[in-house]
Design a protein around this motif. Structure first.
Motif, mmCIF file in Angstrom:
data_model
loop_
_atom_site.group_PDB
_atom_site.id
_atom_site.type_symbol
_atom_site.label_atom_id
_atom_site.label_comp_id
_atom_site.label_asym_id
_atom_site.label_seq_id
_atom_site.Cartn_x
_atom_site.Cartn_y
_atom_site.Cartn_z
ATOM 1 N N SER A 1 0.854 -1.183 0.000
ATOM 2 C CA SER A 1 0.000 0.000 0.000
ATOM 3 C C SER A 1 0.892 1.236 0.000
ATOM 4 N N GLY A 2 0.630 2.176 -0.912
ATOM 5 C CA GLY A 2 1.487 3.346 -1.026
ATOM 6 C C GLY A 2 2.809 3.057 -1.696
ATOM 7 N N LYS A 3 2.915 1.888 -2.313
ATOM 8 C CA LYS A 3 4.136 1.497 -3.012
ATOM 9 C C LYS A 3 3.770 0.823 -4.333
ATOM 10 N N LEU A 4 4.437 1.237 -5.387
ATOM 11 C CA LEU A 4 4.287 0.591 -6.678
ATOM 12 C C LEU A 4 5.525 -0.248 -6.927
ATOM 13 N N MET A 5 5.343 -1.560 -7.059
ATOM 14 C CA MET A 5 6.460 -2.449 -7.354
ATOM 15 C C MET A 5 6.563 -2.629 -8.859
ATOM 16 N N ILE A 6 7.777 -2.419 -9.394
ATOM 17 C CA ILE A 6 8.027 -2.558 -10.823
ATOM 18 C C ILE A 6 8.989 -3.717 -11.029
ATOM 19 N N TYR A 7 8.554 -4.705 -11.790
ATOM 20 C CA TYR A 7 9.361 -5.894 -12.052
ATOM 21 C C TYR A 7 9.799 -5.898 -13.513
ATOM 22 N N ASN A 8 11.093 -6.041 -13.743
ATOM 23 C CA ASN A 8 11.642 -6.140 -15.093
ATOM 24 C C ASN A 8 12.148 -7.564 -15.307
ATOM 25 N N GLY A 9 11.480 -8.289 -16.197
ATOM 26 C CA GLY A 9 11.826 -9.686 -16.402
ATOM 27 C C GLY A 9 13.132 -9.905 -17.144
ATOM 28 N N LEU A 10 13.610 -8.904 -17.868
ATOM 29 C CA LEU A 10 14.830 -9.088 -18.643
ATOM 30 C C LEU A 10 16.068 -9.198 -17.769
ATOM 31 N N ASN A 11 16.036 -8.507 -16.626
ATOM 32 C CA ASN A 11 17.201 -8.559 -15.739
ATOM 33 C C ASN A 11 16.832 -8.928 -14.301
ATOM 34 N N GLN A 12 15.569 -9.355 -14.104
ATOM 35 C CA GLN A 12 15.078 -9.735 -12.777
ATOM 36 C C GLN A 12 15.233 -8.588 -11.774
ATOM 37 N N HIS A 13 15.117 -7.376 -12.252
ATOM 38 C CA HIS A 13 15.271 -6.222 -11.373
ATOM 39 C C HIS A 13 13.910 -5.810 -10.814
ATOM 40 N N VAL A 14 13.863 -5.561 -9.515
ATOM 41 C CA VAL A 14 12.645 -5.111 -8.850
ATOM 42 C C VAL A 14 12.919 -3.775 -8.179
ATOM 43 N N SER A 15 12.061 -2.802 -8.431
ATOM 44 C CA SER A 15 12.172 -1.516 -7.757
ATOM 45 C C SER A 15 10.813 -1.146 -7.175
ATOM 46 N N LYS A 16 10.825 -0.278 -6.191
ATOM 47 C CA LYS A 16 9.580 0.168 -5.556
ATOM 48 C C LYS A 16 9.556 1.696 -5.512
ATOM 49 N N ILE A 17 8.415 2.246 -5.901
ATOM 50 C CA ILE A 17 8.206 3.690 -5.890
ATOM 51 C C ILE A 17 7.166 4.005 -4.827
ATOM 52 N N ASN A 18 7.508 4.886 -3.888
ATOM 53 C CA ASN A 18 6.564 5.304 -2.863
ATOM 54 C C ASN A 18 5.690 6.442 -3.387
ATOM 55 N N PHE A 19 4.434 6.440 -3.015
ATOM 56 C CA PHE A 19 3.547 7.547 -3.360
ATOM 57 C C PHE A 19 2.559 7.750 -2.211
ATOM 58 N N LYS A 20 2.085 8.984 -2.082
ATOM 59 C CA LYS A 20 1.244 9.350 -0.944
ATOM 60 C C LYS A 20 -0.217 9.489 -1.354
ATOM 61 N N ALA A 21 -1.072 9.431 -0.350
ATOM 62 C CA ALA A 21 -2.502 9.594 -0.573
ATOM 63 C C ALA A 21 -2.847 11.064 -0.781
ATOM 64 N N ASN A 22 -3.725 11.309 -1.712
ATOM 65 C CA ASN A 22 -4.314 12.637 -1.896
ATOM 66 C C ASN A 22 -5.731 12.574 -1.344
ATOM 67 N N PRO A 23 -6.013 13.282 -0.255
ATOM 68 C CA PRO A 23 -7.335 13.175 0.382
ATOM 69 C C PRO A 23 -8.497 13.418 -0.572
ATOM 70 N N THR A 24 -8.275 14.241 -1.589
ATOM 71 C CA THR A 24 -9.346 14.523 -2.548
ATOM 72 C C THR A 24 -9.813 13.258 -3.247
ATOM 73 N N ASN A 25 -8.892 12.346 -3.505
ATOM 74 C CA ASN A 25 -9.229 11.128 -4.231
ATOM 75 C C ASN A 25 -10.010 10.123 -3.390
ATOM 76 N N LYS A 26 -10.120 10.386 -2.095
ATOM 77 C CA LYS A 26 -10.872 9.484 -1.219
ATOM 78 C C LYS A 26 -12.296 9.977 -0.985
#
Length: 355
Positions: free
Chosen positions: A214-239
Motif C-alpha cells: 500500500s502506497g508502493k508501486l512495485m516494478i518488475y523487469n523480467g529481462l534482468n530480474q530487477h525489482v524496484s519500488k516507488i513510494n507515493f502518498k494519498a491525496n485526500p481529494t481522491n478518497k
C-alpha cells in the motif's frame, strides 16, 4: 481437510487463524486472462472461501501463449465456463460466483459490494478507474496488476485508508499513450509472475500477514530480474468520491507534459541545450542509450537528483515510457520550478526514429 492446508497452517506467522480468514473471505477477480488465471489458481488452492469470476470473453488461439489454464480444446468456449469447471475440480470446497459480463458503470457497485477484496486483472484504463472509484465508494481494497512487454507493475490501493489508484494516476491517459498487451505484446511468462504476486498481496490483505504494498508501486523487469519500488502518498481529494462518473473512457488530455520520440529527435538535431535523464537500470543503460543521456535509475532518483541541471529543460526517458512518467511526476513534485517532459514510447520508439 486440515491436512490439505498443513503446509501453510504450520507456518507460525500464518497458522490456523490465517487459514480461517481465507475460508471466510470473498474475493472478486475481474478478468480471466493472463493475470486473473494465476491469481485464481493460487487463491483457490490456498482455500479462499468464495471466489467471484467476471469475464465475457471467449478463449482464442493467441491467449494460449500466456493464459496457461486454457488448452486448444477450449478454443471458442467462454472463459467463464472453462475457468469455473477447472477451478471446481481443483478445489471442490470453494464457493464460486460467476458474472457473465464485463464490469460496467451500471453493475460495478452492485457486484463489488458483495466482496471483501477486488483483484484487478484487466488490461485497460477505463476498467481500472471504474474499479478504483467503486472501491473508494464502498471502502473496499483492491490489488492492481499491469503488464507491458517484459515489465509488470503491482500495488494495493484503498487499503486501510491508504492511497487510491487516482493518487498514483490522477487522470486517465489517452489510449495511444500506454497500449495494452494486445497492442504492444507481452512475454508469456510475465503475466504468471505478476499474477502470482497479486495473489500474494491478496492473501496478505485478507490475513494480515506481512507488509502490504500500500502506497508502493512495485516494478518488475523480467529481462534482468530487477525489482524496484516507488513510494507515493494519498491525496485526500481522491478518497472523497461518492458516485461514479457518467462514463469511463480515455480522456483527451495529457496526464503529464510529454513529447513524441520524433519531436525529441528534432530537438536533438537543433542547437538547443537541454538535459536528458535515462531512468532505466544501469544494466539497461549500458546495453544501449542515447549519447547525451545521464543515467539516474528510477529507484535511485532521490539520491542523484543533484545531477539535474536546473538551467535547462529536462527530458526523461526509459524503455517504454512508463517509468519516465513516474519519474516526471516525482521530480515535478520535488522541483516545482523546473520544466520536465517525458518521451512517449521511450527507447522503444526512439530506436524507430533515430537515423
Amino acid at each position: 481437510m486440515n491436512s490439505r492446508y498443513i503446509r501453510q497452517t504450520s507456518l507460525k506467522e500464518f497458522g490456523p487463524d490465517g487459514q480461517a480468514k481465507l475460508f471466510e473471505a470473498k474475493v472478486l477477480v475481474v478478468g480471466l486472462g493472463g493475470l486473473g488465471l494465476p491469481v485464481l489458481q493460487y487463491l483457490n488452492a490456498m482455500g479462499v472461501g468464495t471466489l467471484g469470476l467476471m469475464d465475457q470473453d471467449v478463449v482464442e488461439l493467441h491467449n494460449l501463449q500466456r493464459q496457461v489454464l486454457y488448452s486448444e480444446k477450449d478454443l471458442g468456449r467462454l472463459k467463464l465456463d472453462v475457468v469455473h469447471k477447472k477451478l471446481s475440480a481443483q478445489n471442490s470446497k470453494t464457493i464460486f460466483t460467476t458474472h457473465d459480463t464485463f464490469l460496467t458503470k451500471e453493475n460495478a457497485v452492485e457486484v463489488i459490494k458483495e466482496y471483501d477484496l477486488v483483484v484487478d486483472a484487466t488490461d485497460n484504463f477505463p476498467t481500472r478507474y471504474l474499479i478504483n472509484d467503486a472501491c473508494v465508494i464502498l471502502k473496499k481494497p483492491f490489488v492492481y496488476g499491469a503488464l507491458h512487454g517484459f515489465e509488470g507493475h503491482v500495488s494495493v490501493f484503498n487499503y486501510q485508508n491508504g492511497p487510491t489508484y487516482r493518487c498514483l494516476y490522477p487522470e486517465m491517459p489517452k489510449a495511444e499513450e500506454v497500449p495494452n498487451c494486445n497492442e504492444n505484446g507481452v512475454l508469456g511468462v510475465i503475466p504468471g509472475i505478476i499474477g502470482t504476486l497479486q495473489a500474494l498481496e491478496a492473501v496478505k490483505v485478507l490475513t494480515g500477514v506481512g507488509e502490504v504494498l500500500s502506497g508502493k508501486l512495485m516494478i518488475y523487469n523480467g529481462l534482468n530480474q530487477h525489482v524496484s519500488k516507488i513510494n507515493f502518498k494519498a491525496n485526500p481529494t481522491n478518497k472523497r468520491i461518492t458516485q461514479l462518473q457518467d462514463f469511463y473512457e480515455a480522456v483527451d488530455c495529457d496526464i503529464v507534459p510529454s513529447i513524441s520520440a520524433k519531436t525529441y529527435q528534432s530537438l536533438r538535431e537543433s542547437n538547443k541545450k537541454f538535459t536528458l535523464i535515462d531512468v532505466r537500470t544501469a544494466e539497461e543503460f549500458n546495453q544501449n542509450h542515447l549519447d547525451e543521456a545521464v543515467n539516474i535509475p528510477l529507484d535511485n532518483l532521490d539520491v542523484f537528483e543533484h545531477q539535474i541541471d536546473s538551467n535547462k529543460e529536462i527530458y526523461i526517458i526509459c524503455q517504454s515510457g512508463k517509468r519516465s512518467e513516474l519519474a516526471l511526476k516525482h521530480l515535478r513534485t520535488t522541483h516545482p520550478n523546473l520544466t520536465f517532459y517525458h518521451i512517449l514510447g521511450g527507447m522503444n520508439k526512439m530506436m524507430t526514429v533515430c537515423p
